[in-house]
Design a protein around this motif. Sequence first.
Motif, PDB file in Angstrom:
ATOM      1  N   VAL A  15      45.890  70.308  60.581  1.00 58.29           N
ATOM      2  CA  VAL A  15      46.335  70.699  61.927  1.00 58.29           C
ATOM      3  C   VAL A  15      45.953  69.620  62.938  1.00 58.29           C
ATOM      4  O   VAL A  15      46.760  69.260  63.802  1.00 58.29           O
ATOM      5  N   CYS A  16      44.747  69.081  62.833  1.00 57.67           N
ATOM      6  CA  CYS A  16      44.339  68.006  63.743  1.00 57.67           C
ATOM      7  C   CYS A  16      45.234  66.787  63.591  1.00 57.67           C
ATOM      8  O   CYS A  16      45.644  66.177  64.585  1.00 57.67           O
ATOM      9  N   LEU A  23      50.967  64.255  69.829  1.00 52.58           N
ATOM     10  CA  LEU A  23      50.498  63.677  71.092  1.00 52.58           C
ATOM     11  C   LEU A  23      50.786  62.185  71.193  1.00 52.58           C
ATOM     12  O   LEU A  23      50.975  61.661  72.287  1.00 52.58           O
ATOM     13  N   ILE A  24      50.796  61.493  70.050  1.00 48.75           N
ATOM     14  CA  ILE A  24      51.052  60.051  70.025  1.00 48.75           C
ATOM     15  C   ILE A  24      52.319  59.829  69.200  1.00 48.75           C
ATOM     16  O   ILE A  24      52.243  59.609  67.991  1.00 48.75           O
ATOM     17  N   PRO A  25      53.464  59.900  69.832  1.00 42.94           N
ATOM     18  CA  PRO A  25      54.718  59.775  69.073  1.00 42.94           C
ATOM     19  C   PRO A  25      54.906  58.374  68.489  1.00 42.94           C
ATOM     20  O   PRO A  25      54.362  57.393  68.991  1.00 42.94           O
ATOM     21  N   ASN A  26      55.665  58.325  67.417  1.00 46.99           N
ATOM     22  CA  ASN A  26      55.951  57.062  66.730  1.00 46.99           C
ATOM     23  C   ASN A  26      57.169  56.413  67.373  1.00 46.99           C
ATOM     24  O   ASN A  26      58.274  56.890  67.227  1.00 46.99           O
ATOM     25  N   HIS A  27      56.949  55.326  68.084  1.00 48.53           N
ATOM     26  CA  HIS A  27      58.044  54.575  68.711  1.00 48.53           C
ATOM     27  C   HIS A  27      58.257  53.256  67.966  1.00 48.53           C
ATOM     28  O   HIS A  27      58.355  52.199  68.572  1.00 48.53           O
ATOM     29  N   GLY A  28      58.304  53.321  66.662  1.00 48.77           N
ATOM     30  CA  GLY A  28      58.490  52.120  65.861  1.00 48.77           C
ATOM     31  C   GLY A  28      57.209  51.680  65.184  1.00 48.77           C
ATOM     32  O   GLY A  28      57.193  51.397  64.000  1.00 48.77           O
ATOM     33  N   PHE A  29      56.116  51.621  65.932  1.00 48.16           N
ATOM     34  CA  PHE A  29      54.822  51.260  65.353  1.00 48.16           C
ATOM     35  C   PHE A  29      54.011  52.545  65.174  1.00 48.16           C
ATOM     36  O   PHE A  29      53.812  53.298  66.127  1.00 48.16           O
ATOM     37  N   PRO A  30      53.526  52.820  63.972  1.00 49.72           N
ATOM     38  CA  PRO A  30      52.847  54.090  63.672  1.00 49.72           C
ATOM     39  C   PRO A  30      51.407  54.148  64.187  1.00 49.72           C
ATOM     40  O   PRO A  30      50.449  54.222  63.422  1.00 49.72           O
ATOM     41  N   ALA A  32      49.801  56.563  65.714  1.00 47.16           N
ATOM     42  CA  ALA A  32      49.093  57.811  65.405  1.00 47.16           C
ATOM     43  C   ALA A  32      48.456  57.746  64.016  1.00 47.16           C
ATOM     44  O   ALA A  32      47.275  58.064  63.857  1.00 47.16           O
ATOM     45  N   THR A  33      49.214  57.328  63.026  1.00 51.85           N
ATOM     46  CA  THR A  33      48.676  57.236  61.669  1.00 51.85           C
ATOM     47  C   THR A  33      47.537  56.228  61.607  1.00 51.85           C
ATOM     48  O   THR A  33      46.512  56.472  60.961  1.00 51.85           O
ATOM     49  N   LEU A  34      47.702  55.120  62.287  1.00 55.89           N
ATOM     50  CA  LEU A  34      46.657  54.103  62.317  1.00 55.89           C
ATOM     51  C   LEU A  34      45.368  54.679  62.901  1.00 55.89           C
ATOM     52  O   LEU A  34      44.293  54.563  62.305  1.00 55.89           O
ATOM     53  N   LEU A  35      45.460  55.324  64.048  1.00 60.65           N
ATOM     54  CA  LEU A  35      44.269  55.899  64.686  1.00 60.65           C
ATOM     55  C   LEU A  35      43.641  56.998  63.833  1.00 60.65           C
ATOM     56  O   LEU A  35      42.420  57.071  63.692  1.00 60.65           O
TER      57      LEU A  35
END
Length: 130
Positions: A15-16, A23-30, A32-35
């Motif tokens: 869920v987190c 909250l951090i949408p993917n605009h080409g560079f991921p 959110a996944t990185l963080l």
Amino acid sequence: MLYVLVALFGMLGAVCRYLISVLIPNHGFPLATLLINLVGCFLLAVIMKYLARLPKFSPMLITAMGTGFVGSFTTFSTFSVESIQMIEKQWYGFAALYIVISLIGGLLASRLGFYLSDRWMARKEAPHVH
């Protein structure tokens, strides 16, 4: 009981991860996944190096937090797919940046978690001067 705790912590981690990706949408560079993966590397190091040494955290709870929460929070498969997607779009620079930051950043985040855990434990064990 361990399976229940792992499942509960796993649900919280998933869920987190989902909320952060919203909250951090993917605009080409991921980003959110990185963080998420960098934070997960740090958290797992702290859980294994610091919390596991505290008597109030049982081995069962440590396993539930590490395997359940961090295991479902972080995502190697998404990292892999997003890397390939950037390569397929011929975004070689972004793909290389993502891969390098993920790998080196993950190791550095884990190292920071270990370092801070050692500092916190030393502070906890040091005699208090009043």
